[in-house]
Design an enzyme around this catalytic site. Sequence first.
Site, PDB file in Angstrom:
ATOM      1  N   ARG A   1      27.564  55.314  45.456  1.00 18.15           N
ATOM      2  CA  ARG A   1      26.736  54.144  45.748  1.00 18.15           C
ATOM      3  C   ARG A   1      27.259  53.420  46.994  1.00 18.15           C
ATOM      4  NH1 ARG A   1      26.047  49.512  41.193  1.00 18.15           N
ATOM      5  NH2 ARG A   1      28.050  48.782  41.980  1.00 18.15           N
TER       6      ARG A   1
ATOM      7  N   LYS B   1      23.576  49.131  34.968  1.00 21.37           N
ATOM      8  CA  LYS B   1      22.897  47.920  34.481  1.00 21.37           C
ATOM      9  C   LYS B   1      21.740  47.536  35.400  1.00 21.37           C
ATOM     10  CE  LYS B   1      26.698  45.344  34.546  1.00 21.37           C
ATOM     11  NZ  LYS B   1      27.747  46.250  35.043  1.00 21.37           N
TER      12      LYS B   1
ATOM     13  N   ARG C   1      28.342  48.457  50.159  1.00 18.28           N
ATOM     14  CA  ARG C   1      29.173  47.467  49.463  1.00 18.28           C
ATOM     15  C   ARG C   1      30.635  47.837  49.592  1.00 18.28           C
ATOM     16  NH1 ARG C   1      27.129  46.053  43.463  1.00 18.28           N
ATOM     17  NH2 ARG C   1      29.297  45.357  43.362  1.00 18.28           N
TER      18      ARG C   1
ATOM     19  N   ARG D   1      38.390  46.129  39.517  1.00 17.97           N
ATOM     20  CA  ARG D   1      37.211  45.620  38.794  1.00 17.97           C
ATOM     21  C   ARG D   1      37.231  46.112  37.350  1.00 17.97           C
ATOM     22  NH1 ARG D   1      33.046  47.794  42.889  1.00 17.97           N
ATOM     23  NH2 ARG D   1      31.365  46.993  41.591  1.00 17.97           N
TER      24      ARG D   1
ATOM     25  N   ARG E   1      30.603  37.560  31.767  1.00 15.92           N
ATOM     26  CA  ARG E   1      31.723  38.474  31.982  1.00 15.92           C
ATOM     27  C   ARG E   1      33.012  37.921  31.397  1.00 15.92           C
ATOM     28  NH1 ARG E   1      29.380  41.036  37.046  1.00 15.92           N
ATOM     29  NH2 ARG E   1      30.634  42.855  37.512  1.00 15.92           N
TER      30      ARG E   1
HETATM   31  P1  AMP Z   1      28.353  43.261  40.240  1.00 18.22           P
HETATM   32  O1  AMP Z   1      27.283  43.376  41.253  1.00 18.22           O
HETATM   33  O2  AMP Z   1      27.822  42.826  38.893  1.00 18.22           O
HETATM   34  O3  AMP Z   1      29.206  44.483  40.134  1.00 18.22           O
HETATM   35  O4  AMP Z   1      29.303  42.066  40.701  1.00 18.22           O
HETATM   36  C1  AMP Z   1      30.031  42.149  41.924  1.00 18.22           C
HETATM   37  C2  AMP Z   1      31.080  41.055  41.965  1.00 18.22           C
HETATM   38  O5  AMP Z   1      30.456  39.764  41.867  1.00 18.22           O
HETATM   39  C3  AMP Z   1      32.104  41.076  40.847  1.00 18.22           C
HETATM   40  O6  AMP Z   1      33.143  41.982  41.102  1.00 18.22           O
HETATM   41  C4  AMP Z   1      32.566  39.626  40.861  1.00 18.22           C
HETATM   42  O7  AMP Z   1      33.434  39.369  41.911  1.00 18.22           O
HETATM   43  C5  AMP Z   1      31.267  38.867  41.133  1.00 18.22           C
HETATM   44  N1  AMP Z   1      30.587  38.542  39.869  1.00 18.22           N
HETATM   45  C6  AMP Z   1      29.363  38.981  39.449  1.00 18.22           C
HETATM   46  N2  AMP Z   1      29.037  38.481  38.259  1.00 18.22           N
HETATM   47  C7  AMP Z   1      30.076  37.701  37.889  1.00 18.22           C
HETATM   48  C8  AMP Z   1      30.353  36.913  36.737  1.00 18.22           C
HETATM   49  N3  AMP Z   1      29.492  36.850  35.708  1.00 18.22           N
HETATM   50  N4  AMP Z   1      31.523  36.220  36.709  1.00 18.22           N
HETATM   51  C9  AMP Z   1      32.385  36.282  37.728  1.00 18.22           C
HETATM   52  N5  AMP Z   1      32.209  37.025  38.816  1.00 18.22           N
HETATM   53  C10 AMP Z   1      31.066  37.732  38.920  1.00 18.22           C
END
Ligand code: AMP
Length: 372
Positions: free
Chosen positions: A306, A192, A312, A324, A267
Amino acid sequence: MIKLHDKHFKPFLSEQEILAAVKKVAAAVAADYKDETPIFVGILNGSFMFVSDFLKAYEHNCEVSFVRLSSYSGLSSTGIVETLIGVSDVIEGRSIIILEDVIDTGRTVKELVHMFTNSNVKEFKIATLFYKPSVYTGEYDIDYVGIEIPDKFIVGYGLDYNELGRNLKEVYQLNQNNMINLVLFGKPGAGKGTQANFLKEEYNLIHISTGDVFRYNIKNNTELGILAKSYMDKGDLVPDEVTINMLKDEVEKNPAASGFIFDGFPRTTAQAEALDNFLSTKDMRIDATIALDANDETLIQRLLERGKVSGRTDDQDENKIRNRFEEYNQKTAPLQEFYRKQGKFHAVNGIGKIEDITTRLGHVIDSLTVKK
Ligand code: AMP
């Protein structure tokens, strides 16, 4: 519809409506000042048309002068107000009435009050043709108002977008119908963020990644970051309320955007509903939700790779990754149905060369803009 620089504007107020408002203000001021000779002070550049028509409608003795301040660059207020030219006439003992084209946040008003309170004027009043009550934060009353308007970016009748549009007789507002708002959908590692970086350039969109905003907050040790960290470290979702409020802030930072790519948001169903409600208050909507499809084994490999580069921690541990995915399956996957019901759900194959996937996404987006 007219185009100024890169933006389209649609009609908002006709010449007649504007002139009626100007006459109304002139009549209200005249009722208070017809027995003396007030000095009208126009605020350059935007007020020149208003001042001109105001004076034509004002049938008593008066003087006129102009000051120039500057508080705008582009479409949003920079917060800097500086006086470039000031009133040089003798103003002591005289009534001063400011003629302003538009009052929004009130920063200019504050500067003007500051300028004039130290002079020995008899009275100091403010008249504005347009007034945005929903954004005015100032502590001073506005004495005369022509038309109250919502918080739209407007041009015409003296007002500009990067200097264009001042010569229009009517007032136009920024058109948001050409906006494209996309949700990029998919499991962690689906690509994404990578794809959003290409699409934002190609379609002139603002990319909002909630994960990136959280990580930025964690890096800077903000209150939000400290709160989010405990959830993110485990691979759990951050609570809806926190995430939704943060998302709203990010959208509001970009009042003149041509559109947004929401990456990693929504989400949960609650987030999707909150997003729809929030956007509708701004005359905006989601045009499409596009999923990047890929199987779990490919995604796990991508995330572990990654994790080596990005550092990360949630990408480095297979258990966290699986958690996740679990969060995704339980809470996020139902959104497919949510958007399918709205006729907005699309999916593309998320496996292959990065540029091929961008092309696939481009086909979906182009089909949306053709419909408009
Ligand atoms: P990402 O970078 O999109 O993979 O997000 C990393 C982490 O950020 C996720 O595993 C969640 O803990 C938190 N996070 C990101 N976006 C959301 C969202 N829309 N709702 C809740 N938690 C989020």
